[in-house]
Design a protein around this motif. Structure first.
Motif, PDB file in Angstrom:
ATOM      1  N   ALA A 148       9.640 -13.175   9.737  1.00 28.87           N
ATOM      2  CA  ALA A 148       9.488 -11.901  10.459  1.00 28.87           C
ATOM      3  C   ALA A 148       9.036 -10.766   9.553  1.00 28.87           C
ATOM      4  N   LEU A 149       9.244 -10.938   8.256  1.00 26.07           N
ATOM      5  CA  LEU A 149       8.909  -9.863   7.315  1.00 26.07           C
ATOM      6  C   LEU A 149       7.523 -10.019   6.685  1.00 26.07           C
ATOM      7  N   VAL A 150       6.791 -11.072   7.099  1.00 27.49           N
ATOM      8  CA  VAL A 150       5.461 -11.307   6.503  1.00 27.49           C
ATOM      9  C   VAL A 150       4.500 -10.138   6.759  1.00 27.49           C
ATOM     10  N   PRO A 151       4.383  -9.623   8.004  1.00 23.27           N
ATOM     11  CA  PRO A 151       3.439  -8.511   8.238  1.00 23.27           C
ATOM     12  C   PRO A 151       3.774  -7.281   7.383  1.00 23.27           C
ATOM     13  N   LEU A 152       5.051  -6.929   7.329  1.00 20.24           N
ATOM     14  CA  LEU A 152       5.474  -5.782   6.517  1.00 20.24           C
ATOM     15  C   LEU A 152       5.126  -6.007   5.047  1.00 20.24           C
ATOM     16  N   THR A 153       5.434  -7.200   4.551  1.00 20.12           N
ATOM     17  CA  THR A 153       5.194  -7.514   3.134  1.00 20.12           C
ATOM     18  C   THR A 153       3.702  -7.458   2.810  1.00 20.12           C
ATOM     19  N   GLN A 154       2.888  -8.031   3.672  1.00 24.83           N
ATOM     20  CA  GLN A 154       1.439  -8.028   3.424  1.00 24.83           C
ATOM     21  C   GLN A 154       0.865  -6.622   3.490  1.00 24.83           C
ATOM     22  N   SER A 155       1.434  -5.787   4.343  1.00 23.84           N
ATOM     23  CA  SER A 155       0.998  -4.393   4.445  1.00 23.84           C
ATOM     24  C   SER A 155       1.311  -3.637   3.143  1.00 23.84           C
ATOM     25  N   ILE A 156       2.488  -3.860   2.593  1.00 22.98           N
ATOM     26  CA  ILE A 156       2.876  -3.194   1.335  1.00 22.98           C
ATOM     27  C   ILE A 156       2.056  -3.753   0.165  1.00 22.98           C
ATOM     28  N   MET A 157       1.791  -5.066   0.193  1.00 24.08           N
ATOM     29  CA  MET A 157       0.922  -5.659  -0.846  1.00 24.08           C
ATOM     30  C   MET A 157      -0.443  -4.983  -0.855  1.00 24.08           C
ATOM     31  N   ALA A 158      -0.996  -4.767   0.350  1.00 26.64           N
ATOM     32  CA  ALA A 158      -2.313  -4.119   0.455  1.00 26.64           C
ATOM     33  C   ALA A 158      -2.253  -2.688  -0.076  1.00 26.64           C
ATOM     34  N   GLN A 159      -1.172  -2.019   0.228  1.00 24.86           N
ATOM     35  CA  GLN A 159      -0.985  -0.624  -0.211  1.00 24.86           C
ATOM     36  C   GLN A 159      -1.032  -0.526  -1.742  1.00 24.86           C
ATOM     37  N   PHE A 160      -0.455  -1.525  -2.412  1.00 25.91           N
ATOM     38  CA  PHE A 160      -0.381  -1.511  -3.878  1.00 25.91           C
ATOM     39  C   PHE A 160      -1.455  -2.392  -4.541  1.00 25.91           C
ATOM     40  N   GLN A 161      -2.417  -2.854  -3.718  1.00 27.17           N
ATOM     41  CA  GLN A 161      -3.521  -3.689  -4.217  1.00 27.17           C
ATOM     42  C   GLN A 161      -3.009  -4.940  -4.948  1.00 27.17           C
ATOM     43  N   ALA A 162      -1.930  -5.501  -4.417  1.00 27.49           N
ATOM     44  CA  ALA A 162      -1.397  -6.756  -4.973  1.00 27.49           C
ATOM     45  C   ALA A 162      -2.194  -7.927  -4.421  1.00 27.49           C
ATOM     46  N   ILE A 163      -2.394  -8.926  -5.253  1.00 25.16           N
ATOM     47  CA  ILE A 163      -3.186 -10.100  -4.859  1.00 25.16           C
ATOM     48  C   ILE A 163      -2.241 -11.279  -4.629  1.00 25.16           C
ATOM     49  N   GLU A 164      -2.430 -11.968  -3.498  1.00 20.35           N
ATOM     50  CA  GLU A 164      -1.635 -13.166  -3.218  1.00 20.35           C
ATOM     51  C   GLU A 164      -2.211 -14.329  -4.019  1.00 20.35           C
ATOM     52  N   VAL A 165      -1.397 -14.897  -4.916  1.00 20.51           N
ATOM     53  CA  VAL A 165      -1.839 -16.004  -5.760  1.00 20.51           C
ATOM     54  C   VAL A 165      -1.478 -17.342  -5.118  1.00 20.51           C
ATOM     55  N   GLU A 166      -0.266 -17.405  -4.589  1.00 21.39           N
ATOM     56  CA  GLU A 166       0.195 -18.631  -3.924  1.00 21.39           C
ATOM     57  C   GLU A 166       1.042 -18.240  -2.717  1.00 21.39           C
ATOM     58  N   ALA A 167       1.108 -19.123  -1.728  1.00 25.46           N
ATOM     59  CA  ALA A 167       1.980 -18.904  -0.578  1.00 25.46           C
ATOM     60  C   ALA A 167       2.583 -20.245  -0.161  1.00 25.46           C
ATOM     61  N   ASP A 168       3.893 -20.248   0.062  1.00 28.45           N
ATOM     62  CA  ASP A 168       4.583 -21.478   0.474  1.00 28.45           C
ATOM     63  C   ASP A 168       5.386 -21.155   1.737  1.00 28.45           C
ATOM     64  N   TYR A 169       4.961 -21.755   2.859  1.00 31.90           N
ATOM     65  CA  TYR A 169       5.644 -21.509   4.133  1.00 31.90           C
ATOM     66  C   TYR A 169       6.577 -22.683   4.420  1.00 31.90           C
ATOM     67  N   SER A 170       7.784 -22.582   3.950  1.00 29.13           N
ATOM     68  CA  SER A 170       8.793 -23.630   4.195  1.00 29.13           C
ATOM     69  C   SER A 170       9.881 -23.052   5.084  1.00 29.13           C
ATOM     70  N   GLU A 171      11.138 -23.292   4.678  1.00 31.58           N
ATOM     71  CA  GLU A 171      12.247 -22.721   5.455  1.00 31.58           C
ATOM     72  C   GLU A 171      12.141 -21.197   5.436  1.00 31.58           C
ATOM     73  N   LYS A 172      11.794 -20.703   4.241  1.00 27.11           N
ATOM     74  CA  LYS A 172      11.479 -19.277   4.097  1.00 27.11           C
ATOM     75  C   LYS A 172      10.059 -19.176   3.567  1.00 27.11           C
ATOM     76  N   VAL A 173       9.541 -17.965   3.518  1.00 33.62           N
ATOM     77  CA  VAL A 173       8.196 -17.754   2.967  1.00 33.62           C
ATOM     78  C   VAL A 173       8.334 -17.348   1.504  1.00 33.62           C
ATOM     79  N   ALA A 174       7.549 -17.993   0.649  1.00 27.27           N
ATOM     80  CA  ALA A 174       7.558 -17.645  -0.780  1.00 27.27           C
ATOM     81  C   ALA A 174       6.133 -17.275  -1.184  1.00 27.27           C
ATOM     82  N   PHE A 175       5.972 -16.046  -1.653  1.00 30.28           N
ATOM     83  CA  PHE A 175       4.679 -15.592  -2.167  1.00 30.28           C
ATOM     84  C   PHE A 175       4.763 -15.458  -3.682  1.00 30.28           C
ATOM     85  N   VAL A 176       3.682 -15.852  -4.372  1.00 32.31           N
ATOM     86  CA  VAL A 176       3.487 -15.430  -5.761  1.00 32.31           C
ATOM     87  C   VAL A 176       2.363 -14.408  -5.715  1.00 32.31           C
ATOM     88  N   ILE A 177       2.655 -13.197  -6.200  1.00 32.43           N
ATOM     89  CA  ILE A 177       1.636 -12.144  -6.154  1.00 32.43           C
ATOM     90  C   ILE A 177       1.331 -11.643  -7.566  1.00 32.43           C
TER      91      ILE A 177
END
Length: 207
Positions: A148-177
């Motif tokens: 549920a927090l993916v849209p919020l997280t991606q919005s904040i990543m964009a705000q700070f020009q963070a780059i998504e390096v890896e994404a793992d969608y399992s029980e929870k979502v794990a991003f490496v940025i």
């Protein structure tokens, strides 16, 4: 660790001039490491294997990091080529840069002062032609969150020009940025505050 950004070459540069019948060709290139710097020097030496001298200097890291400096007179009198080349590079405040000055001898000796002026001056002229870009120092972070927090997280990543390096969608979502070091504190505070501390932020050890 110094996290301030610094300038690096955007593209290679070449400058050529004739001084008392000797031809001096100055090459500047972006070389992110000492190995890259030495490889660039070797490539110019091969290109101009018939030249009398291929003198060089490099600043292979942050501009002020003298542990990654190097130079060579390549047969010219000691102190007349490599040091003037390096002095120009060190004074330019540009990092990750190598200069090679090729000399085709024209039969007239320049003397030590003339050589210092020729080698240092060639690099000085080439630096005037050099375009640079800013190298930002980045770091990787691990984010763990609910779907549920993916849209919020991606919005904040964009705000700070963070780059998504890896994404793992399992029980929870794990991003490496990947994020600029200067932004880490503000990014972390923003994402904790806006998610009610439900996004877990941790440093990535695989840097």
């Amino acid at each position: 660790m110094n996290i301030q950004p610094y300038l690096i070459p955007l593209a290679a540069v070449q400058f050529e001039e004739e001084i008392k019948k000797s031809t001096f060709i100055t090459y500047l290139a972006h070389t992110p490491s000492i190995e890259d710097a030495k490889a660039f020097v070797d490539s110019i030496k091969q290109k101009h294997s018939d030249a009398r001298h291929n003198c060089w200097g490099f600043v292979a890291g942050r501009p002020q990091d003298s542990m990654k400096w190097g130079f060579s007179d390549d047969g010219e009198p000691s102190g007349t080529a490599g040091k003037p080349i390096l002095a120009q590079l060190a004074g330019s405040n540009v990092g990750e840069i190598t200069a090679v000055v090729t000399r085709y001898y024209g039969g007239i000796q320049l003397g030590t002062g003339g050589l210092v002026k020729a080698y240092g001056g060639g690099v000085q002229q080439a630096l005037k032609l050099l375009q640079t870009i800013e190298k930002k120092i980045t770091i990787k972070l691990n984010l763990t969150l609910d779907y549920a927090l993916v849209p919020l997280t991606q919005s904040i990543m964009a705000q700070f020009q963070a780059i998504e390096v890896e994404a793992d969608y399992s029980e929870k979502v794990a991003f490496v940025i990947e994020l600029e070091c200067l932004q880490v504190e503000a990014f972390t505070q923003t994402i904790i505050n806006k998610s009610g501390a439900k996004v877990i932020v941790a440093h990535n050890d695989n840097v």
